[in-house]
Design an enzyme around this catalytic site. Structure first.
Site, PDB file in Angstrom:
ATOM      1  NE  ARG A  54      -2.797   0.499   3.452  1.00  0.00           N
ATOM      2  CZ  ARG A  54      -2.151   0.920   4.534  1.00  0.00           C
ATOM      3  NH1 ARG A  54      -1.558   2.095   4.560  1.00  0.00           N
ATOM      4  NH2 ARG A  54      -2.086   0.153   5.606  1.00  0.00           N
ATOM      5  CG  ASP A  66      -9.853  15.872 -15.920  1.00  0.00           C
ATOM      6  OD1 ASP A  66      -9.190  15.190 -16.717  1.00  0.00           O
ATOM      7  OD2 ASP A  66     -10.893  15.463 -15.369  1.00  0.00           O
ATOM      8  CE  LYS A  70     -12.933   7.530 -18.580  1.00  0.00           C
ATOM      9  NZ  LYS A  70     -13.232   8.821 -18.024  1.00  0.00           N
TER      10      LYS A  70
HETATM   11  C1  LIG Z   1     -13.607   9.323 -16.764  1.00  0.00           C
HETATM   12  C2  LIG Z   1     -13.206  10.677 -16.348  1.00  0.00           C
HETATM   13  C3  LIG Z   1     -12.953  10.970 -14.996  1.00  0.00           C
HETATM   14  C4  LIG Z   1     -13.147   9.953 -13.889  1.00  0.00           C
HETATM   15  O1  LIG Z   1     -12.277   8.881 -14.010  1.00  0.00           O
HETATM   16  P1  LIG Z   1     -12.625   7.387 -13.505  1.00  0.00           P
HETATM   17  O2  LIG Z   1     -11.402   6.631 -13.878  1.00  0.00           O
HETATM   18  O3  LIG Z   1     -13.859   6.951 -14.238  1.00  0.00           O
HETATM   19  O4  LIG Z   1     -12.868   7.458 -12.043  1.00  0.00           O
HETATM   20  C5  LIG Z   1     -12.535  12.258 -14.694  1.00  0.00           C
HETATM   21  N1  LIG Z   1     -12.391  13.206 -15.635  1.00  0.00           N
HETATM   22  C6  LIG Z   1     -12.636  12.949 -16.929  1.00  0.00           C
HETATM   23  C7  LIG Z   1     -12.474  14.043 -17.931  1.00  0.00           C
HETATM   24  C8  LIG Z   1     -13.059  11.694 -17.334  1.00  0.00           C
HETATM   25  O5  LIG Z   1     -13.322  11.453 -18.617  1.00  0.00           O
END
Ligand SMILES: *Cc1c(COP(=O)(O)O)cnc(C)c1O
Length: 374
Positions: free
Chosen positions: A47, A171, A196
């Site tokens: 962890r 982000d 993604k």
């Molecule tokens: C999918 C996504 C998230 C969240 O990520 P998870 O891996 O699903 O928790 C945050 N920001 C964006 C732009 C996303 O496409």
């Protein structure tokens, strides 16, 4: 070093104990102490630290050009970790067109911890400046945004954040470090849902926060990771590291196809409106051309003429595009976004979001063409 080389080499070295070129998956949860009581390899409990995780973090930090990175079990866990930097009691200003799960954290989770949030259109610098009148710990921007592909000016936002003593977090999930590197424009933190493009194959959930500089923010996130415990598994880290080698090739090919799909949709009278920053008609096109490179991403949103029934039935007729949420994988997806986002959604009811994969683009366009024939 150029990004393609970093993608193949960063965080990798042959296994010193066997010479294996590909890194072993270190499933062991615990690590042996030396006779002196120390931990000769720096690891003691999985962890707190794991070799696969360390390799992944080094590689993604290198791709973004940051000092270090802290990985988590999902993108949402990474976002939440970044938001803790605003604690105690801080205020967060966030893009109004942000991932719906990000908005949910700010709206439903963080107030109980004394954190407050305001949503603002970050493409409107005047509106951001107004929002920053309240003492703000963190400005959080998503660009291109989800699902309207709005483009915010990272350099201008970082100047505003600096003047008001806030950190700028970006982000960068939709662009990936191949198409956009927010640190070059002054961002302090970069976050990815590695689920993604970085994962790229729709088979691993993960998230990461990259920091431009080592310092107290990095220490706090490292502590939140180890003590909070929302860590990614060694296998997930291994899968992600493997995917990074092909990231530049995948993302550029997907973005090139996305532009063709967007051009097809923009010329089609069955479509009311197309959202894609690569189109010259997109209001953020010139800005995107300045702060992105090698493409404008591989997500295209469009409004189908009619309403939700027309959008849903078009998605229903798609054969090659799979009806599913998420994005960034090698396969193309189509999604009626409003019904996914739930009651707080202000996404138009006739909007479909497309994630363009690696199929032949002529096949993808032919599939959309037949799907729109209601
Ligand atoms: C999918 C996504 C998230 C969240 O990520 P998870 O891996 O699903 O928790 C945050 N920001 C964006 C732009 C996303 O496409």
């Amino acid at each position: 070093m150029k990004v393609e080389t970093i993608a193949v080499h960063a965080g990798r070295e042959p296994d010193p104990s066997t010479g294996a070129l590909r890194e072993p998956i270190h499933l062991s949860t615990t690590f042996e102490r030396g006779e002196d009581g120390n931990y000769p390899h720096g690891y003691y409990y999985s962890r707190a630290g794991n070799p696969n995780r360390a390799s992944l973090e080094r590689a993604i930090a290198a791709l973004e050009g940051g000092a270090d990175a802290v990985s988590f079990a999902s993108g949402s866990a990474a976002t939440l970790a970044a938001f803790t930097l605003a604690a105690p009691g801080g205020h967060i200003v966030c893009s109004s067109d942000c991932y719906h799960g990000t908005a949910k954290q700010l709206r439903d989770l963080l107030p109980a911890w004394g954190l407050t949030a305001e949503f603002v259109d970050t493409t409107d610098l005047g509106a951001v400046e107004h929002a920053l009148r309240l003492p703000t710990a963190l400005l959080w921007v998503e660009t291109p945004s989800n699902p309207l592909l709005r483009v915010s000016d990272i350099a201008a936002l970082s100047r505003l954040a600096r003047v008001h003593g806030a950190l700028l977090g970006c982000d960068n999930t939709f662009a990936s470090p191949i198409l956009q590197r927010p640190f070059e424009f002054g961002a302090d933190l970069v976050m990815h849902s590695t689920t993604k493009y970085l994962g790229g194959h729709s088979d691993v959930l993960g998230g990461i926060v990259v920091l431009r500089e080592a310092g107290s923010g990095l220490s706090r996130l490292r502590e939140f990771q180890g003590a909070g415990g929302g860590v990614p598994s060694p296998f997930d880290c291994w899968l992600l590291l493997r995917s990074l080698a092909t990231l530049p090739l995948r993302v550029r090919a997907q973005a090139a196809s996305a532009l063709e799909v967007a051009q097809f949709l923009a010329a089609d009278e069955r479509i009311e409106k197309v959202y894609y920053p690569g189109l010259a008609t997109h209001p953020g096109h010139a800005l995107a051309a300045r702060q992105m490179r090698d493409g404008f991403g591989a997500v295209v949103s469009c409004q189908v003429r009619g309403g939700a029934p027309e959008a849903l039935s078009s998605a229903a007729r798609a054969k090659l595009f799979t009806r599913a949420t998420s994005l960034g994988g090698v396969e193309s997806l189509i999604e009626h976004r409003a019904s996914m986002e739930g009651p707080y959604s202000y996404t138009p009811q006739n909007l479909l979001r497309l994630s363009i994969g690696l199929e032949n683009v002529a096949d993808l366009i032919a599939d959309l063409d037949q799907a729109l024939d209601g």
